[in-house]
Each structure stands twice: as structure tokens, then as C-alpha cells.
Design a protein around this motif. Sequence first.
Motif, PDB file in Angstrom:
ATOM      1  N   VAL A  73       0.858  -1.177   0.000  1.00 19.56           N
ATOM      2  CA  VAL A  73       0.000   0.000   0.000  1.00 19.56           C
ATOM      3  C   VAL A  73       0.898   1.232   0.000  1.00 19.56           C
ATOM      4  O   VAL A  73       1.816   1.330   0.807  1.00 19.56           O
ATOM      5  N   LEU A  74       0.608   2.146  -0.913  1.00 15.77           N
ATOM      6  CA  LEU A  74       1.392   3.378  -1.004  1.00 15.77           C
ATOM      7  C   LEU A  74       0.445   4.564  -0.911  1.00 15.77           C
ATOM      8  O   LEU A  74      -0.573   4.616  -1.604  1.00 15.77           O
ATOM      9  N   ILE A  75       0.775   5.522  -0.047  1.00 16.90           N
ATOM     10  CA  ILE A  75      -0.014   6.746   0.121  1.00 16.90           C
ATOM     11  C   ILE A  75       0.712   7.869  -0.599  1.00 16.90           C
ATOM     12  O   ILE A  75       1.920   8.059  -0.414  1.00 16.90           O
ATOM     13  N   THR A  76      -0.024   8.638  -1.408  1.00 13.46           N
ATOM     14  CA  THR A  76       0.604   9.681  -2.207  1.00 13.46           C
ATOM     15  C   THR A  76      -0.358  10.830  -2.474  1.00 13.46           C
ATOM     16  O   THR A  76      -1.575  10.662  -2.346  1.00 13.46           O
ATOM     17  N   VAL A  77       0.176  11.967  -2.859  1.00 13.68           N
ATOM     18  CA  VAL A  77      -0.643  13.076  -3.348  1.00 13.68           C
ATOM     19  C   VAL A  77      -0.483  13.218  -4.861  1.00 13.68           C
ATOM     20  O   VAL A  77      -1.136  14.045  -5.476  1.00 13.68           O
ATOM     21  N   GLU A  78       0.373  12.411  -5.439  1.00 12.60           N
ATOM     22  CA  GLU A  78       0.681  12.482  -6.871  1.00 12.60           C
ATOM     23  C   GLU A  78      -0.116  11.457  -7.669  1.00 12.60           C
ATOM     24  O   GLU A  78      -0.650  10.501  -7.120  1.00 12.60           O
ATOM     25  N   ASP A  79      -0.131  11.662  -8.975  1.00  7.71           N
ATOM     26  CA  ASP A  79      -0.669  10.652  -9.896  1.00  7.71           C
ATOM     27  C   ASP A  79       0.477   9.701 -10.212  1.00  7.71           C
ATOM     28  O   ASP A  79       1.292   9.983 -11.096  1.00  7.71           O
ATOM     29  N   GLU A  80       0.552   8.619  -9.463  1.00  7.39           N
ATOM     30  CA  GLU A  80       1.639   7.670  -9.651  1.00  7.39           C
ATOM     31  C   GLU A  80       1.193   6.281  -9.222  1.00  7.39           C
ATOM     32  O   GLU A  80       0.231   6.141  -8.472  1.00  7.39           O
ATOM     33  N   ASN A  81       1.909   5.288  -9.713  1.00  8.72           N
ATOM     34  CA  ASN A  81       1.632   3.903  -9.344  1.00  8.72           C
ATOM     35  C   ASN A  81       2.947   3.124  -9.314  1.00  8.72           C
ATOM     36  O   ASN A  81       3.124   2.145 -10.024  1.00  8.72           O
ATOM     37  N   PRO A  82       3.881   3.542  -8.466  1.00 12.58           N
ATOM     38  CA  PRO A  82       5.194   2.894  -8.443  1.00 12.58           C
ATOM     39  C   PRO A  82       5.216   1.509  -7.815  1.00 12.58           C
ATOM     40  O   PRO A  82       6.197   0.788  -7.942  1.00 12.58           O
ATOM     41  N   ASN A  83       4.134   1.104  -7.147  1.00  9.83           N
ATOM     42  CA  ASN A  83       4.085  -0.226  -6.541  1.00  9.83           C
ATOM     43  C   ASN A  83       3.245  -1.189  -7.379  1.00  9.83           C
ATOM     44  O   ASN A  83       2.888  -2.265  -6.924  1.00  9.83           O
ATOM     45  N   ALA A  84       2.940  -0.794  -8.626  1.00  7.99           N
ATOM     46  CA  ALA A  84       2.169  -1.634  -9.557  1.00  7.99           C
ATOM     47  C   ALA A  84       0.837  -2.073  -8.944  1.00  7.99           C
ATOM     48  O   ALA A  84       0.448  -3.232  -9.015  1.00  7.99           O
ATOM     49  N   ALA A  85       0.136  -1.114  -8.341  1.00  3.76           N
ATOM     50  CA  ALA A  85      -1.146  -1.388  -7.687  1.00  3.76           C
ATOM     51  C   ALA A  85      -2.209  -1.746  -8.712  1.00  3.76           C
ATOM     52  O   ALA A  85      -2.182  -1.277  -9.845  1.00  3.76           O
ATOM     53  N   GLN A  86      -3.173  -2.562  -8.259  1.00  9.40           N
ATOM     54  CA  GLN A  86      -4.333  -2.894  -9.066  1.00  9.40           C
ATOM     55  C   GLN A  86      -5.530  -2.012  -8.715  1.00  9.40           C
ATOM     56  O   GLN A  86      -6.487  -1.945  -9.466  1.00  9.40           O
ATOM     57  N   ILE A  87      -5.470  -1.368  -7.539  1.00  2.00           N
ATOM     58  CA  ILE A  87      -6.587  -0.547  -7.080  1.00  2.00           C
ATOM     59  C   ILE A  87      -6.079   0.804  -6.609  1.00  2.00           C
ATOM     60  O   ILE A  87      -5.038   0.903  -5.963  1.00  2.00           O
ATOM     61  N   LEU A  88      -6.836   1.836  -6.975  1.00  2.00           N
ATOM     62  CA  LEU A  88      -6.539   3.207  -6.573  1.00  2.00           C
ATOM     63  C   LEU A  88      -7.690   3.713  -5.721  1.00  2.00           C
ATOM     64  O   LEU A  88      -8.846   3.669  -6.141  1.00  2.00           O
ATOM     65  N   PHE A  89      -7.365   4.158  -4.515  1.00  2.00           N
ATOM     66  CA  PHE A  89      -8.336   4.818  -3.650  1.00  2.00           C
ATOM     67  C   PHE A  89      -8.077   6.319  -3.735  1.00  2.00           C
ATOM     68  O   PHE A  89      -6.941   6.759  -3.514  1.00  2.00           O
TER      69      PHE A  89
END
Length: 152
Positions: A73-89
Motif C-alpha cells: 500500500v502506497l499513500i501519495t498526493v501524486e498521480d503515480e503507481n510505483p508499486n504496480a497497484a491494481q486498485i486506486l483509492f
Amino acid sequence: MTETLFYHLERRALEDVLPGLVEKSLERGWRAVIKTDSSERSDALDNLLWSYDDQSFLAHAQSGDGDAARQPVLITVEDENPNAAQILFCVGGAQPGDWQSVAGLTRVVLMFDGRDAAQLDQARGAWKDAKAAGHDATYWKETPSGKFEKQS
């Protein structure tokens, strides 16, 4: 086409709902990105995910801390997906910067506080944008018992 769920919070706070949804995502074997509207909210969610349950925690990191690719799980304020997530909250009024860019995700969950007029307006705009981008959008409303029911 990405499944896009709009969660209308009316009774419980984001902090009461988000950890359970993230847990369910991890149980499915998905990685998650949580996009927030501010660094202050990111910090608050960082603390919450470590301490929301006396018996457990959700392993995670904020963007810029450690190796993002290894984080479930990665928390961010940016438009990014560096952990290759399948779901965006998306929480606190945050939205994908571009609805076309999330087409590769399995699911997007946009959570908004129904008691906040600005978040309601943002969610209405996001609904239109998601539908225009071809996403399979559904609206989920919180019931008096605290469960979510699909409305449309």
C-alpha cells in the motif's frame, strides 16, 4: 474499462471505512495506491494505517519513503503507481489526474464525504468524467446500518 466505485460516506468517517476496504483489497492479492488531497491527509492516513486496530496494522509507506515498488500500500498526493497497484483509492477530494491513465487498473474507488458540499460537487464532476472516459462507474451509498448498497 476500469471498474470505478463511488462511495458516498454519510454516517461514518473516511478513517472508519478506508482501512477495511484496503484490507479486503490486500486479501484479494491486490496492491493499493491511496491518493490524497494533501500531505497533511497523507500523514494522518499513514498514522491511521499503523494504529487503527490494536491487533494488527496495514503494511504501507508514503511516497518517497523506502522502496515504493515493494510496498503493498502506497499513500501519495501524486498521480503515480510505483508499486504496480491494481486498485486506486481517491480520498479527501482527490481524483485521478486523467481518467484515461487509470484504464490499466482493476478498480478505482473514489470516497467522498456527503456532508461536505465541495466533495459532493467534485464527486459529481468525477462521475461525469469517469463515464465519459468509458469506465464502468457504480454509486454506493451508506445505509443506516453502516453497510454500502449499490444504487446505480
